[in-house]
Design an enzyme around this catalytic site. Structure first.
Site, mmCIF file in Angstrom:
data_model
loop_
_atom_site.group_PDB
_atom_site.id
_atom_site.type_symbol
_atom_site.label_atom_id
_atom_site.label_comp_id
_atom_site.label_asym_id
_atom_site.label_seq_id
_atom_site.Cartn_x
_atom_site.Cartn_y
_atom_site.Cartn_z
ATOM 1 N N GLU A 168 0.804 -1.232 0.000
ATOM 2 C CA GLU A 168 0.000 0.000 0.000
ATOM 3 C C GLU A 168 0.837 1.284 0.000
ATOM 4 O O GLU A 168 0.581 2.204 0.776
ATOM 5 C CB GLU A 168 -0.958 -0.013 1.196
ATOM 6 C CG GLU A 168 -1.868 -1.237 1.183
ATOM 7 C CD GLU A 168 -2.768 -1.352 2.412
ATOM 8 O OE1 GLU A 168 -2.784 -0.421 3.223
ATOM 9 O OE2 GLU A 168 -3.451 -2.380 2.542
ATOM 10 N N GLU A 274 -6.082 -10.770 -1.058
ATOM 11 C CA GLU A 274 -6.841 -10.547 0.187
ATOM 12 C C GLU A 274 -8.339 -10.528 -0.120
ATOM 13 O O GLU A 274 -9.060 -9.618 0.284
ATOM 14 C CB GLU A 274 -6.413 -9.226 0.852
ATOM 15 C CG GLU A 274 -4.923 -9.139 1.117
ATOM 16 C CD GLU A 274 -4.500 -7.904 1.896
ATOM 17 O OE1 GLU A 274 -5.367 -7.224 2.471
ATOM 18 O OE2 GLU A 274 -3.289 -7.634 1.936
#
Ligand code: G3I
Length: 378
Positions: A168, A274
């Protein structure tokens, strides 16, 4: 005469009747073969196409959970146990105990381990960025980051198949990179430095960049830019993880497919890392700093409406139709949790009862699991 006619009739109809019988038997045989061939598990359905993974909170699983895990999955990701706050809470003090249990569990059950995560702005202790009460300078933070990566990757060498090296780092807004302490202390090359350190510590491990919403065109473009920049500088990177925290009725199917193709055309591996489908209405995004203070309440506390679960099943099946179509490009699809009770989406962005995964809280298969399994047969 009547007797004769009866015999005649019987003899004339017998071949037709026998033909009907053998056809019916054949169809029943074919049907029963099809029913018997329905895959019984995710691993059976998709294991030949890509790894099927799941995030686990720790190695402390019930026997029923362990069985569901081993029957269905080929890979695990420790959900929190390898993050910096868990594994390196103070400078020079490492706590590998919990993560070691996960790698042992994986070894006993022949599951690949994806290490998650080496460098992330969240769940990273402040000590990395402080020097005698003041913000630490580039050299010190870089040294700490390299030491952290080297110690963690070396510890798990041979036990961890792949690492989410940087997580991220791309901005959700107009900026290229997210405003984080890694970026402000080290500069843009913290990403490159992280990959270099990880590769030096374990040249055999696969190394990935992992992020959410990178299927959306603007963030996808920034991800491809990052990938190209790393490759231009001869930095070793094996793949990109599309996190896949999607929301019911807004799953961006076309963008997902386009992104799988775009990343693959850069000649690196593509993972869905995810996966979950949130069914409780909320705003959007998956930025963990973005907790909702005025949440939408807890509309499904007493149970999820069956119609919602059916919609979720259809959308999961549509995703797997894409993954199956691009199985030659996809390395692994990992769910972010085993059952609904284990999902982070029960407490983010606010406390609520959520149903984002494939098994119920008491480990019963949900319509979504059945839909994904039958999708494999189409
Ligand atoms: O460990 C403490 C425990 O001591 C304390 O009693 C408890 C009280 O709430 O909190 C525990 O920490 C929680 C931790 O999970 C372990 O359970 C944190 O509060 C909680 O914030 C943390 O949430 C995790 C989240 O990352 C944190 O950023 C979720 O479990 C985890 O699923 C989630 O995973 C991230 C991926 O790593 C990166 N991509 C997004 C994804 C979802 O946010």
């Amino acid at each position: 005469m009547e007797q004769h006619n009866d015999d005649l009739l019987r003899n004339v109809h017998r071949p037709a009747f026998e033909c009907f019988l053998s056809c019916a038997t054949f169809f029943i045989f074919v049907l029963s073969r099809q029913i018997a061939a329905a895959p019984a598990s995710l691993k059976e359905a998709y294991g030949d196409m890509f790894d099927v993974g799941v995030a686990i909170p720790s190695a402390m699983l019930s026997e029923a959970e362990r069985l569901t895990l081993c029957t269905n999955f080929t890979a695990v990701t420790p959900e929190n146990g390898m993050k910096a706050d868990a594994i390196h809470p103070e400078e020079g003090r490492y706590d590998f105990a919990e993560a070691d249990e996960v790698t042992k569990l994986a070894e006993r059950n022949k599951l690949k381990v994806n290490g998650h995560v080496l460098v992330w702005h969240s769940q990273c202790p402040d000590w990395f960025f402080v020097d005698a009460g003041k913000p630490a300078g580039r050299d010190l933070v870089l040294k700490r980051m390299r030491e952290h990566i080297n110690a963690v990757v070396t510890h798990f060498r041979g036990k961890v198949f792949s690492w989410d090296v940087v997580n991220e780092a791309i901005a959700d807004d107009q900026a290229y990179l997210r405003d984080s302490k890694w970026l402000s202390s080290i500069g843009e090359d913290f990403i490159e430095e992280a990959f270099v350190a990880a590769h030096a510590a374990d040249p055999k491990a696969d190394l990935y960049y992992n992020d959410y919403n990178i299927e959306l065109p603007e963030k996808r473009a920034k991800t491809l830019r990052l990938l190209r920049e790393l490759k231009t500088r001869n930095v070793h990177i094996d793949g990109i993880g599309i996190q896949g925290h999607w929301i019911l009725d807004t799953v961006p199917f076309k963008e997902i497919e386009d992104t799988i193709v775009a990343i693959h055309s850069e000649k690196v591996k593509v993972m869905i890392t995810e996966l979950d489908i949130d069914v409780v209405p909320r705003r959007s995004g998956a930025d963990v700093r973005d907790r909702e203070t005025v949440g939408g309440g807890d509309p499904y506390a007493a149970g999820c409406p069956p119609e919602v679960l059916q919609r979720q099943a259809r959308q999961y099946a549509a995703l797997f139709a894409i993954f199956k179509k691009h199985a030659d490009k996809i390395e692994r699809v990992t769910f972010w949790g085993l059952d609904d009770g284990r999902s982070w989406l029960n407490s983010w962005p606010s406390e609520r009862t959520n149903y984002p995964l494939l098994w119920t809280r008491d480990l019963q298969p949900k319509p979504a699991l059945k839909a994904i399994l039958s999708e494999a047969q189409k």
